[in-house]
Design an enzyme around this catalytic site. Structure first.
Site, PDB file in Angstrom:
ATOM      1  N   ARG A 113      -5.603   1.093  18.525  1.00  0.00           N
ATOM      2  CA  ARG A 113      -5.828   1.880  17.311  1.00  0.00           C
ATOM      3  C   ARG A 113      -4.541   1.987  16.506  1.00  0.00           C
ATOM      4  O   ARG A 113      -3.444   1.740  17.020  1.00  0.00           O
ATOM      5  CB  ARG A 113      -6.317   3.282  17.674  1.00  0.00           C
ATOM      6  CG  ARG A 113      -5.269   4.130  18.361  1.00  0.00           C
ATOM      7  CD  ARG A 113      -5.772   5.532  18.677  1.00  0.00           C
ATOM      8  NE  ARG A 113      -6.848   5.521  19.655  1.00  0.00           N
ATOM      9  CZ  ARG A 113      -7.547   6.596  19.999  1.00  0.00           C
ATOM     10  NH1 ARG A 113      -7.274   7.766  19.430  1.00  0.00           N
ATOM     11  NH2 ARG A 113      -8.503   6.515  20.903  1.00  0.00           N
TER      12      ARG A 113
ATOM     13  N   CYS B 231      -9.880   2.154  18.739  1.00  0.00           N
ATOM     14  CA  CYS B 231      -9.761   1.449  20.012  1.00  0.00           C
ATOM     15  C   CYS B 231      -8.804   2.227  20.912  1.00  0.00           C
ATOM     16  O   CYS B 231      -7.800   2.783  20.443  1.00  0.00           O
ATOM     17  CB  CYS B 231      -9.227   0.044  19.753  1.00  0.00           C
ATOM     18  SG  CYS B 231      -8.886  -0.945  21.225  1.00  0.00           S
TER      19      CYS B 231
ATOM     20  N   CYS C 105     -13.092  -1.613  25.505  1.00  0.00           N
ATOM     21  CA  CYS C 105     -12.861  -0.242  25.978  1.00  0.00           C
ATOM     22  C   CYS C 105     -14.052   0.647  25.636  1.00  0.00           C
ATOM     23  O   CYS C 105     -14.942   0.270  24.876  1.00  0.00           O
ATOM     24  CB  CYS C 105     -11.585   0.332  25.365  1.00  0.00           C
ATOM     25  SG  CYS C 105     -11.682   0.627  23.581  1.00  0.00           S
TER      26      CYS C 105
ATOM     27  N   CYS D 188       0.856  -1.180   0.000  1.00  0.00           N
ATOM     28  CA  CYS D 188       0.000   0.000   0.000  1.00  0.00           C
ATOM     29  C   CYS D 188       0.900   1.241   0.000  1.00  0.00           C
ATOM     30  O   CYS D 188       2.086   1.162   0.338  1.00  0.00           O
ATOM     31  CB  CYS D 188      -0.877  -0.040   1.261  1.00  0.00           C
ATOM     32  SG  CYS D 188      -1.767   1.470   1.647  1.00  0.00           S
ATOM     33  N   HIS D 189       0.327   2.399  -0.370  1.00  0.00           N
ATOM     34  CA  HIS D 189       1.121   3.627  -0.360  1.00  0.00           C
ATOM     35  C   HIS D 189       1.633   3.980   1.042  1.00  0.00           C
ATOM     36  O   HIS D 189       2.657   4.661   1.175  1.00  0.00           O
ATOM     37  CB  HIS D 189       0.308   4.798  -0.931  1.00  0.00           C
ATOM     38  CG  HIS D 189       0.435   4.918  -2.415  1.00  0.00           C
ATOM     39  ND1 HIS D 189      -0.458   4.323  -3.287  1.00  0.00           N
ATOM     40  CD2 HIS D 189       1.360   5.543  -3.195  1.00  0.00           C
ATOM     41  CE1 HIS D 189      -0.091   4.591  -4.526  1.00  0.00           C
ATOM     42  NE2 HIS D 189       1.000   5.331  -4.501  1.00  0.00           N
ATOM     43  N   THR D 190       0.944   3.528   2.069  1.00  0.00           N
ATOM     44  CA  THR D 190       1.439   3.760   3.428  1.00  0.00           C
ATOM     45  C   THR D 190       2.752   3.013   3.650  1.00  0.00           C
ATOM     46  O   THR D 190       3.676   3.530   4.287  1.00  0.00           O
ATOM     47  CB  THR D 190       0.397   3.325   4.464  1.00  0.00           C
ATOM     48  OG1 THR D 190      -0.818   4.039   4.231  1.00  0.00           O
ATOM     49  CG2 THR D 190       0.875   3.607   5.880  1.00  0.00           C
TER      50      THR D 190
ATOM     51  N   ARG E 202      -2.834  -2.803  -6.872  1.00  0.00           N
ATOM     52  CA  ARG E 202      -2.347  -3.756  -5.884  1.00  0.00           C
ATOM     53  C   ARG E 202      -1.620  -4.879  -6.589  1.00  0.00           C
ATOM     54  O   ARG E 202      -2.154  -5.509  -7.504  1.00  0.00           O
ATOM     55  CB  ARG E 202      -3.509  -4.330  -5.055  1.00  0.00           C
ATOM     56  CG  ARG E 202      -4.044  -3.382  -3.997  1.00  0.00           C
ATOM     57  CD  ARG E 202      -2.986  -3.071  -2.956  1.00  0.00           C
ATOM     58  NE  ARG E 202      -3.484  -2.249  -1.862  1.00  0.00           N
ATOM     59  CZ  ARG E 202      -3.392  -0.935  -1.830  1.00  0.00           C
ATOM     60  NH1 ARG E 202      -2.823  -0.271  -2.828  1.00  0.00           N
ATOM     61  NH2 ARG E 202      -3.857  -0.253  -0.788  1.00  0.00           N
TER      62      ARG E 202
ATOM     63  N   CYS F 147     -14.405   1.171  21.857  1.00  0.00           N
ATOM     64  CA  CYS F 147     -14.979   0.041  21.126  1.00  0.00           C
ATOM     65  C   CYS F 147     -16.470  -0.102  21.400  1.00  0.00           C
ATOM     66  O   CYS F 147     -17.233  -0.548  20.534  1.00  0.00           O
ATOM     67  CB  CYS F 147     -14.249  -1.247  21.487  1.00  0.00           C
ATOM     68  SG  CYS F 147     -12.588  -1.382  20.758  1.00  0.00           S
TER      69      CYS F 147
ATOM     70  N   HIS G  22       0.983  -4.315   5.819  1.00  0.00           N
ATOM     71  CA  HIS G  22      -0.201  -4.332   6.680  1.00  0.00           C
ATOM     72  C   HIS G  22      -1.457  -4.784   5.945  1.00  0.00           C
ATOM     73  O   HIS G  22      -2.534  -4.758   6.516  1.00  0.00           O
ATOM     74  CB  HIS G  22      -0.435  -2.941   7.290  1.00  0.00           C
ATOM     75  CG  HIS G  22      -0.737  -1.875   6.274  1.00  0.00           C
ATOM     76  ND1 HIS G  22       0.223  -1.326   5.471  1.00  0.00           N
ATOM     77  CD2 HIS G  22      -1.896  -1.272   5.941  1.00  0.00           C
ATOM     78  CE1 HIS G  22      -0.320  -0.424   4.677  1.00  0.00           C
ATOM     79  NE2 HIS G  22      -1.610  -0.374   4.935  1.00  0.00           N
ATOM     80  N   GLU G  23      -1.302  -5.226   4.700  1.00  0.00           N
ATOM     81  CA  GLU G  23      -2.453  -5.691   3.929  1.00  0.00           C
ATOM     82  C   GLU G  23      -2.184  -7.143   3.554  1.00  0.00           C
ATOM     83  O   GLU G  23      -1.288  -7.427   2.758  1.00  0.00           O
ATOM     84  CB  GLU G  23      -2.619  -4.822   2.676  1.00  0.00           C
ATOM     85  CG  GLU G  23      -3.976  -4.955   2.015  1.00  0.00           C
ATOM     86  CD  GLU G  23      -4.176  -3.932   0.916  1.00  0.00           C
ATOM     87  OE1 GLU G  23      -4.820  -2.894   1.165  1.00  0.00           O
ATOM     88  OE2 GLU G  23      -3.681  -4.156  -0.202  1.00  0.00           O
TER      89      GLU G  23
ATOM     90  N   CYS H 128      -6.859  -3.213   4.247  1.00  0.00           N
ATOM     91  CA  CYS H 128      -6.603  -1.773   4.203  1.00  0.00           C
ATOM     92  C   CYS H 128      -7.382  -1.095   3.092  1.00  0.00           C
ATOM     93  O   CYS H 128      -8.421  -0.498   3.308  1.00  0.00           O
ATOM     94  CB  CYS H 128      -5.109  -1.486   4.050  1.00  0.00           C
ATOM     95  SG  CYS H 128      -4.725   0.286   3.931  1.00  0.00           S
TER      96      CYS H 128
ATOM     97  N   CYS I 221     -10.435  -4.027  20.491  1.00  0.00           N
ATOM     98  CA  CYS I 221     -10.396  -4.936  21.640  1.00  0.00           C
ATOM     99  C   CYS I 221     -11.793  -5.381  22.043  1.00  0.00           C
ATOM    100  O   CYS I 221     -11.978  -6.445  22.635  1.00  0.00           O
ATOM    101  CB  CYS I 221      -9.691  -4.275  22.826  1.00  0.00           C
ATOM    102  SG  CYS I 221     -10.663  -2.989  23.674  1.00  0.00           S
TER     103      CYS I 221
END
Length: 396
Positions: free
Chosen positions: A129, A125, A114, A58-60, A391, A117, A81-82, A194, A111
């Site tokens: 988060r 979260c 909390c 991803c671009h992130t 992708r 959530c 992360h994907e 993502c 979670c």
């Protein structure tokens, strides 16, 4: 796309043991990924270790690889992360997941306990988060990865965005693992970690795009096109795509974009062009470029009285919003959106089920423009940085 991960459901024999596997490690800003042998520790209390079968860039990830934000610089590190995969083992206290479950990791955890959530007002979260500056596990402040460095010494490898998916095995907090329908194709489910969830969710959850409304999407990468897909599914009457890369326009038409603007071809600001096209401005605009000048155009392109702008781009510069407070007095609104305002663990499984039974007719295959073996991760990174892929699915 026949592989769904079923061949891994018969059981692992590594629970409680350190696993040695391959991972793409980045040792410094803009250094090529190096496929290293890493050791992955067993999951500790309330943690999960999963076998990654598919991951994408991803671009992130691209921004983190470039080291665009000083506070994100922790090396060596496993980005990513994907992804999608299968649970290998779970730590003490994990009750909602077990070995063999098909899962997607999520960078914005839930979670379920909390006050955040429990609130319908947010998907953030209190503890899990998204946090781009977090590089270790929440439980004990340590990494679960280690590697022999170039000097021959063992050293920790840092985590990224609660997930670290550029590896054959990874360890996550339980709040960042979503169990999904086992018959869902994991190749496509990878995208829900993502890009697709973020874009579609921004249209559905954050903006709540209405049937017959007008939409402008600034930046036609995967997230921007997912916004367009979400707006199309909601029945938007006009979806305007804005990008300087003309190669994105054909894919944009496939995702429901009805008109296109290349800012380089305009003799006036894009917001003026859009307001002329739409009799005063669009109902909704989405900034997916991570550029403050683009954000200014996106905000100004909306209709006074009710225009709504959603910020999705990752902004790495220290510059502040290019707006004067008095501009908000004309009725326009602006907000940010994290993970499309989806609560990952409690809402994504239903999204997957509706996709599988045909209630959600989203074009997931259209977002996968390339497929490569995991060892070719540097090629995949280059394709993304050059704007040649949406992708690129990496097979582990």
């Amino acid at each position: 796309m026949g592989n769904t991960g079923k061949e891994y459901a018969d059981g692992f024999h590594t629970a409680g043991k350190v696993i040695t596997c391959k991972a793409a490690v980045v040792w410094g800003p803009e250094e090529p990924f190096v496929i290293e042998e890493v050791q992955v520790e067993p999951p500790q209390k309330m943690e999960v270790r999963i076998k990654i079968l598919f991951t994408s860039i991803c671009h992130t990830d691209l921004g983190a690889w470039k080291g665009l934000n000083e506070m994100q610089r922790a090396y060596p590190r496993i980005l990513g992360h994907e992804a999608a995969g299968v649970v290998e083992s779970v730590g003490e206290g994990v009750e909602d997941l077990k070995e063999g479950d098909h899962v997607v990791p999520i960078f914005n955890g839930e979670c379920g306990e909390c006050t955040h959530c429990e609130s319908p007002m947010t998907n953030l979260c209190a503890r899990f988060r998204v946090d781009p500056f977090k590089s270790v596990m929440a439980g004990d402040g340590r990494s679960r990865f280690s590697v022999i460095d170039r000097a021959g010494k063992r050293r920790p490898v840092y985590h990224f965005l609660n997930t670290s998916t550029f590896t054959e095995f990874t360890v996550l907090d339980y709040a960042c693992v979503v169990k999904i329908n086992p018959i869902a194709p994991l190749q496509r489910m990878c995208l829900l970690s993502c890009g697709i969830s973020t874009g579609v969710g921004a249209a559905w959850n954050t903006a709540n795009v209405k049937k017959g409304s007008t939409v402008a999407v600034f930046g036609l990468g995967a997230v921007g096109l997912a916004v367009a897909e979400g707006a199309r599914l909601r029945g938007a009457s006009e979806i305007i795509g804005v990008d300087i890369n003309l190669e994105k326009f054909d894919k944009g038409r496939e995702m429901g974009i009805t008109k296109f603007i290349n800012p380089r071809d305009c003799g006036k600001p894009v917001n003026e062009v859009i307001r002329e096209m739409t009799n005063g401005g669009v109902d909704y605009s989405f900034e997916c470029a991570g550029n403050l000048d683009v954000l200014r155009e996106a905000f100004s392109s909306t209709h006074d009285g009710w225009g709504f702008t959603v910020v999705l781009g990752i902004h790495s510069t220290p510059r502040l919003l290019p707006l004067h407070p008095m501009e908000l007095f004309d009725g326009r609104r602006i907000t940010g959106s994290v993970f499309g305002d989806f609560k990952g663990k409690s809402q994504l499984p239903d999204f997957v089920d509706k996709y599988m039974n045909g209630e959600i007719k989203i074009n997931l295959d259209g977002f996968i423009t390339h497929e490569l073996p995991f060892a070719n991760i540097n090629e995949a990174l280059q394709l993304l940085s050059e704007g040649k892929s949406l992708r690129c699915l990496l097979h582990l």
